[in-house]
Design a protein around this motif. Structure first.
Motif: not given
Lengths: 83, 83
Positions: B23, B26-27
């Motif tokens: 995550h 991805e951020n």
């Protein structure tokens, strides 16, 4: 393609976790170890990108998040997704 | 001889740390990663023992302490002490 990233502490940097593991192994009877160094292994699965692209993305991930360049070295190995 | 031990979670085992890193990447804009798996890299320096002995001691260290055979796999690679 899978990028396997090996992150290790630079050689001058103290590794208390490694020292702890070293003592634990000695207490278990493994007395001929000179040094224990702890590192990280991170496996990034990029799906069906090229080898070059996987290497580039792996390097970007290390620079942006995974490795701390002040105290850590990293090495990237690319593998096809079979493994 | 140096035994480099790579400890990875078995394939069916959930990896919340890997998910968190996924995550985070991805951020940061790395959006084409399919999966992230975290593992450990442990470098044991056995000094001047033979390659076979280093492999045997590395395996013993994994069995006694380093790896949890219920959820983890391990792999040992022996390197001469140059690195």
């Amino acid at each position: 393609m899978i990028a396997e990233i090996y992150i290790t502490l630079k050689s001058g940097i103290l590794d208390p976790q490694g020292k702890t593991v070293h003592h634990a192994l000695e207490n278990l009877g493994l007395e001929n170890i000179e040094e224990v160094r702890m590192g990280k292994l991170i496996r990034l699965d990029f799906g069906s990108v090229s080898k070059e692209k996987a290497l580039e993305l792996g390097d970007e991930a290390c620079k942006k998040l995974l490795a701390n360049p002040v105290i850590e070295d990293y090495e990237i190995q690319i593998q096809s997704a079979g493994k």
